[in-house]
Scaffold this motif. Sequence first.
Motif, PDB file in Angstrom:
ATOM      1  N   ALA A 199     -60.310  73.333   7.759  1.00 33.19           N
ATOM      2  CA  ALA A 199     -59.693  74.770   8.072  1.00 33.19           C
ATOM      3  C   ALA A 199     -59.614  75.506   6.871  1.00 33.19           C
ATOM      4  O   ALA A 199     -60.038  75.120   5.722  1.00 33.19           O
ATOM      5  N   VAL A 200     -59.154  76.755   6.836  1.00 32.25           N
ATOM      6  CA  VAL A 200     -59.303  77.656   5.830  1.00 32.25           C
ATOM      7  C   VAL A 200     -58.735  77.067   4.725  1.00 32.25           C
ATOM      8  O   VAL A 200     -57.819  76.397   4.815  1.00 32.25           O
ATOM      9  N   GLU A 201     -59.256  77.657   3.447  1.00 32.00           N
ATOM     10  CA  GLU A 201     -58.613  76.957   2.283  1.00 32.00           C
ATOM     11  C   GLU A 201     -57.308  77.822   1.964  1.00 32.00           C
ATOM     12  O   GLU A 201     -57.287  78.457   0.914  1.00 32.00           O
ATOM     13  N   ARG A 202     -56.178  77.494   2.484  1.00 29.40           N
ATOM     14  CA  ARG A 202     -55.076  77.969   2.155  1.00 29.40           C
ATOM     15  C   ARG A 202     -54.076  76.841   2.128  1.00 29.40           C
ATOM     16  O   ARG A 202     -53.847  76.232   3.028  1.00 29.40           O
ATOM     17  N   LEU A 203     -53.334  76.603   1.085  1.00 24.52           N
ATOM     18  CA  LEU A 203     -52.448  75.622   0.943  1.00 24.52           C
ATOM     19  C   LEU A 203     -51.397  75.479   1.990  1.00 24.52           C
ATOM     20  O   LEU A 203     -51.031  74.723   2.723  1.00 24.52           O
ATOM     21  N   ASP A 204     -50.756  76.854   2.209  1.00 22.94           N
ATOM     22  CA  ASP A 204     -49.680  76.932   3.313  1.00 22.94           C
ATOM     23  C   ASP A 204     -50.193  76.406   4.726  1.00 22.94           C
ATOM     24  O   ASP A 204     -49.454  75.768   5.221  1.00 22.94           O
ATOM     25  N   ILE A 205     -51.281  76.941   5.168  1.00 19.19           N
ATOM     26  CA  ILE A 205     -52.004  76.556   6.568  1.00 19.19           C
ATOM     27  C   ILE A 205     -52.246  75.024   6.342  1.00 19.19           C
ATOM     28  O   ILE A 205     -51.898  74.436   7.407  1.00 19.19           O
ATOM     29  N   LYS A 206     -52.715  74.416   5.386  1.00 19.36           N
ATOM     30  CA  LYS A 206     -53.347  73.098   5.403  1.00 19.36           C
ATOM     31  C   LYS A 206     -51.903  72.349   5.386  1.00 19.36           C
ATOM     32  O   LYS A 206     -51.717  71.272   5.941  1.00 19.36           O
ATOM     33  N   ARG A 207     -50.571  72.587   4.720  1.00 21.62           N
ATOM     34  CA  ARG A 207     -49.592  71.756   4.835  1.00 21.62           C
ATOM     35  C   ARG A 207     -48.923  71.640   6.384  1.00 21.62           C
ATOM     36  O   ARG A 207     -48.498  70.882   6.500  1.00 21.62           O
ATOM     37  N   GLN A 208     -49.029  73.132   6.743  1.00 22.36           N
ATOM     38  CA  GLN A 208     -48.454  73.185   8.264  1.00 22.36           C
ATOM     39  C   GLN A 208     -49.025  72.336   9.112  1.00 22.36           C
ATOM     40  O   GLN A 208     -48.726  71.556   9.969  1.00 22.36           O
TER      41      GLN A 208
END
Length: 293
Positions: free
Chosen positions: A98-107
């Motif tokens: 998925a998109v390279e964003r830490l908050d999105i990946k952690r969720q």
Amino acid sequence: MNPQPSIDAVHDVLVVGSGAMGTQIGAVFALAGYPVTTSDLDPAALERSRDEVHRRLDRLAEKGRRSREEVDAALARMAYTTDSLEAASTTDFVLEAAVERLDIKRQLFADLDEAAPEHAILATNSSTIPSSLLMDATGRGDRVCNMHFFNPALVMACVEVVRNPLTSDATVETTLELARRLGKQPVRLNQEVPGFVANRLLGALRDEALRLEADGVAGFEDIDVAARTALGHPMGPFELMDLVGIDVSYLIRLSEHEQSGDPADLPHPSVQKLYEQGRYGRKTGRGWYEYAG
Ligand SMILES: NC(=O)c1ccc[n+]([C@@H]2O[C@H](COP(=O)([O-])OP(=O)(O)OC[C@H]3O[C@@H](n4cnc5c(N)ncnc54)[C@H](O)[C@@H]3O)[C@@H](O)[C@H]2O)c1
């Protein structure tokens, strides 16, 4: 004792994110015989992904690289959904692209951990987010790692498998073996370092090339010639910067500097100058080189 993964338990695969990487990675799994579901929040992205997979696999058949039967069987193994978590509930291996964003990946990792069977590995394809920043969003840090494909994933043989401090040997061995079964050449990293191995090598070459050019030792065209003809690289470091985008190179260095605080990580002044002039490379018709049309 947590249930440990094993290659024999990997039957069904989920690829989360159907962008540039997830699209082709899904096709790689399907061609290797794995039933694969590709998921994305965005139905239009899934539609584009499905079209692209069809186009690319049809081309493989037309060129004789794969038989028509192999391609049709691979396409039949591929499913698409907007519900990542429902798909995760029956999967044995999750590759998150998925998109390279830490908050999105952690969720995502927290949700996937809830949804996926206990034995499933949760791997991320991220180039810059190490799985140690995701492991504690889950209750299964020992079954979390980076499995880093290269673009275009259907073509590039290298897959870097990077363990975090909690990753179990069984997770590493299963992921390495999975990469082999995909026809890839896995590279095992025993610890996390920014850029992993391949991009670090590339970065070192680029930095040296920029130094040589700035010192007036050789012009950038000649440095590219040396990289191509002496080292056998398909393109030189300046050609590559123009292809990737001067803006991309510049912004990556800025973010590296933000993270490290090390002045050595700042963008090279030559790259900064091109960036400020809007010379972003091929996409703007001018970068190190000038492009016609
Ligand atoms: N592009 C490359 O050259 C490259 C190479 C190696 C690794 N990577 C890594 O692969 C990952 C994906 O990169 P990309 O270039 O394919 O990105 P992309 O922007 O092309 O695609 C990302 C997709 O993720 C989807 N998405 C966002 N949030 C989601 C969520 N919560 N659930 C499901 N889908 C979601 C978006 O709708 C989009 O379709 C990144 O982590 C990146 O670091 C990229």
